[in-house]
Design an enzyme around this catalytic site. Structure first.
Site, PDB file in Angstrom:
ATOM      1  N   ARG A 294       0.852  -1.179   0.000  1.00 19.40           N
ATOM      2  CA  ARG A 294       0.000   0.000   0.000  1.00 19.40           C
ATOM      3  C   ARG A 294       0.895   1.239   0.000  1.00 19.40           C
ATOM      4  O   ARG A 294       1.792   1.359   0.840  1.00 19.40           O
ATOM      5  CB  ARG A 294      -0.874  -0.002   1.244  1.00 19.40           C
TER       6      ARG A 294
ATOM      7  N   HIS B 251      -8.231   7.167  -0.813  1.00 20.61           N
ATOM      8  CA  HIS B 251      -9.140   6.011  -0.652  1.00 20.61           C
ATOM      9  C   HIS B 251      -9.440   5.357  -1.999  1.00 20.61           C
ATOM     10  O   HIS B 251     -10.460   4.696  -2.161  1.00 20.61           O
ATOM     11  CB  HIS B 251     -10.494   6.418  -0.025  1.00 20.61           C
TER      12      HIS B 251
ATOM     13  N   GLY C 157     -11.548   8.644   8.446  1.00 25.22           N
ATOM     14  CA  GLY C 157     -11.378   9.517   7.279  1.00 25.22           C
ATOM     15  C   GLY C 157     -12.544   9.232   6.345  1.00 25.22           C
ATOM     16  O   GLY C 157     -13.014   8.099   6.285  1.00 25.22           O
TER      17      GLY C 157
ATOM     18  N   ARG D  32     -10.935  15.565  10.938  1.00 23.33           N
ATOM     19  CA  ARG D  32     -10.554  16.532   9.902  1.00 23.33           C
ATOM     20  C   ARG D  32     -11.755  17.399   9.524  1.00 23.33           C
ATOM     21  O   ARG D  32     -12.887  16.910   9.497  1.00 23.33           O
ATOM     22  CB  ARG D  32     -10.051  15.818   8.644  1.00 23.33           C
TER      23      ARG D  32
ATOM     24  N   HIS E 119     -21.815   0.283   9.059  1.00 25.51           N
ATOM     25  CA  HIS E 119     -22.432  -0.117  10.328  1.00 25.51           C
ATOM     26  C   HIS E 119     -23.512   0.812  10.859  1.00 25.51           C
ATOM     27  O   HIS E 119     -24.236   0.429  11.775  1.00 25.51           O
ATOM     28  CB  HIS E 119     -21.351  -0.276  11.398  1.00 25.51           C
TER      29      HIS E 119
ATOM     30  N   GLU F 209      -9.846  -3.224   1.182  1.00 25.44           N
ATOM     31  CA  GLU F 209      -8.737  -2.594   0.464  1.00 25.44           C
ATOM     32  C   GLU F 209      -7.579  -3.568   0.270  1.00 25.44           C
ATOM     33  O   GLU F 209      -6.919  -3.568  -0.772  1.00 25.44           O
ATOM     34  CB  GLU F 209      -8.268  -1.344   1.208  1.00 25.44           C
TER      35      GLU F 209
HETATM   36  P1  AMP Z   1     -12.946   3.031   9.808  1.00 24.17           P
HETATM   37  O1  AMP Z   1     -12.020   4.217   9.712  1.00 24.17           O
HETATM   38  O2  AMP Z   1     -13.444   2.558   8.485  1.00 24.17           O
HETATM   39  O3  AMP Z   1     -12.407   1.926  10.663  1.00 24.17           O
HETATM   40  O4  AMP Z   1     -14.249   3.572  10.580  1.00 24.17           O
HETATM   41  C1  AMP Z   1     -14.176   4.073  11.874  1.00 24.17           C
HETATM   42  C2  AMP Z   1     -15.476   4.799  12.197  1.00 24.17           C
HETATM   43  O5  AMP Z   1     -16.569   3.884  12.068  1.00 24.17           O
HETATM   44  C3  AMP Z   1     -15.535   5.333  13.627  1.00 24.17           C
HETATM   45  O6  AMP Z   1     -16.054   6.653  13.613  1.00 24.17           O
HETATM   46  C4  AMP Z   1     -16.521   4.404  14.300  1.00 24.17           C
HETATM   47  O7  AMP Z   1     -17.235   5.062  15.291  1.00 24.17           O
HETATM   48  C5  AMP Z   1     -17.463   4.106  13.136  1.00 24.17           C
HETATM   49  N1  AMP Z   1     -18.308   2.956  13.430  1.00 24.17           N
HETATM   50  C6  AMP Z   1     -17.979   1.662  13.547  1.00 24.17           C
HETATM   51  N2  AMP Z   1     -19.076   0.930  13.890  1.00 24.17           N
HETATM   52  C7  AMP Z   1     -20.116   1.802  13.971  1.00 24.17           C
HETATM   53  C8  AMP Z   1     -21.507   1.682  14.281  1.00 24.17           C
HETATM   54  N3  AMP Z   1     -22.058   0.505  14.584  1.00 24.17           N
HETATM   55  N4  AMP Z   1     -22.257   2.816  14.278  1.00 24.17           N
HETATM   56  C9  AMP Z   1     -21.713   4.008  13.994  1.00 24.17           C
HETATM   57  N5  AMP Z   1     -20.414   4.180  13.685  1.00 24.17           N
HETATM   58  C10 AMP Z   1     -19.629   3.103  13.672  1.00 24.17           C
END
Ligand code: AMP
Length: 406
Positions: free
Chosen positions: A96, A185, A217, A246, A339, A389
């Site tokens: 990556r 991304h 992000g 950010r 999610h 990814e």
């Molecule tokens: P990532 O950077 O893709 O790992 O995503 C991280 C973000 O996903 C964080 O803000 C977490 O709070 C959010 N997240 C993960 N699970 C949930 C959920 N069930 N409901 C709301 N936000 C979530």
């Protein structure tokens, strides 16, 4: 048997994932973290052998003074796993890489010239590139016989037309300093667009999709027939949507004003806009689960943060719908996108006149890795897609080391 190892090297960590490309599945993943910090450790996860059995994890505390020793540790951990075939079966290693500038528009076989070219791009990604380069160098010496490929997060967006990637500043800024929109991304957006087309049973070249990658992000990309035509992140990942820490889109005069009025330095501003802004700056928490919980408990700042988060999504939804003309699908991915049914529902509310409507029951019940959540009469399909990814990097690496037909 064809196996691909994917590596993601950070300043104090190396993440890895090993794939069986014939079966299209992960065989092992793990990371070495806190490299050079005295208390390093290796974490290793073997996926469940059946959907119902648990995955197996182990964590070993071990001193890892530098990336070279971190890579040796990973090589030894892999060789202890019976499913690691090694030898000629390890057909490629995919790295990556954060920023390919205008030099790299696709996965690239690494040689000394490529490493030099990546080195020349360090000013565009001063925090990430040195670590990416170290990872490539140590992997080349640990696996000297295995072809290695760099997969750039920006490469997918090299198809943007100039009117989308240029900023309306003096052209000298672009020509001399490379100031333009690069987008990030890209690996995730490319993967999700492919999954959407596959799920809909249509050729990728026929489907127009807006992909929202909503993680800590966050970015959105307008994809016409598999090609990125506009994206919300810019020269850096700071532009676009409201994110965990950010700010996203901002009037650039704010920086000038703040510099003059408060006297904070450019480095301090960089830190504030990247690490103390977004949801965190607005309400004190950057984890969307916590922000939603605070909103539900009556916290007004959290409520405003969520409103701003979904309002910015809606603005981009409308803008990219106009960019594409015909919109076939909207896809939500990454932590929040995959999610949070609530964020998806609020982001798509009152968009009936755009042909976008979500079915609450489908939205609540959707299961990974992919599912549709639109109402029966929604003209646009709305999908929730688990991004992967690492698998996309593995596929691009395989395509680079073994081009089709060879
Ligand atoms: P990532 O950077 O893709 O790992 O995503 C991280 C973000 O996903 C964080 O803000 C977490 O709070 C959010 N997240 C993960 N699970 C949930 C959920 N069930 N409901 C709301 N936000 C979530």
């Amino acid at each position: 048997m064809k196996q691909i190892l994917v590596l993601n090297s950070g300043s104090s960590s190396i993440k890895y994932e090993l794939f069986d490309m014939d079966a299209g599945r992960a065989l092992e993943s793990g990371l070495v973290e806190r490299i050079g910090e005295g208390e390093s450790c290796l974490k290793q996860t073997l996926p469940a052998s059946t959907p119902k059995s648990p995955s197996q994890s182990r964590s070993i505390d071990v001193a890892v003074p530098d990336h070279r020793q971190g890579m040796d540790l990973i090589r030894r951990a892999l060789s202890e796993n019976a499913s690691f075939a090694g030898g000629e079966h390890l057909v490629g290693i995919g790295h990556r890489a954060v920023h390919g500038g205008e030099t790299f528009s696709g996965p690239t076989l690494i040689d000394d010239h490529v490493l030099q070219a990546i080195q020349a791009l360090v000013p565009l990604a001063p925090l990430h590139h040195p670590a990416n380069l170290i990872g490539m160098e140590v992997a080349r010496s640990a696996f000297p016989d295995v072809p290695q490929v760099a997969v750039f997060d920006t490469a997918y967006h090299q198809t943007l037309p100039p009117y989308a990637y240029r900023y309306a500043v003096p052209q000298d800024w672009y020509q001399r300093y490379g100031l333009r929109r690069y987008g990030f991304h890209g690996t995730s957006h490319a993967y999700v667009a492919k999954q959407v087309a596959r799920h809909l049973g249509r050729p990728l070249t026929d489907v127009n999709t807006v992909v929202f990658h909503l993680g800590n992000g966050a970015s959105v990309t307008a994809i016409r027939g598999g090609i990125s035509v506009d994206t919300s992140m810019g020269l850096t990942p700071l532009e676009g949507l409201v994110m965990g820490t950010r700010c996203g889109d901002l009037d650039p005069a704010i920086l000038i004003q703040m510099g003059k009025q408060s006297g904070i330095s450019l480095d301090q501003m960089d830190g504030v806009l990247n690490k103390q802004s977004g949801l965190k700056g607005l309400c004190g928490a950057n984890d969307m689960r916590e922000v939603l919980a605070r909103e539900a408990a009556g916290d007004q700042a959290a409520a405003l943060a969520v409103e701003m988060f979904v309002y910015r999504i809606k603005k981009y939804m409308g803008a990219y719908h106009a960019v594409l003309g015909r919109l076939d699908a909207v896809a939500f991915t990454a932590g929040i996108g995959e999610h949070s049914a609530e964020i998806r529902a609020r982001s798509c509310s009152n968009l009936g006149s755009f042909g976008i409507a979500i079915d609450p029951a489908l939205n609540a019940a959707v299961e990974p890795p992919i599912g549709e959540i639109q109402t029966a009469d929604s003209r646009v399909k709305v999908l929730v897609v688990s991004t992967d990814e690492e698998f996309e990097i593995a596929e691009q690496t395989l395509a680079c080391v073994q081009p089709a037909g060879r």
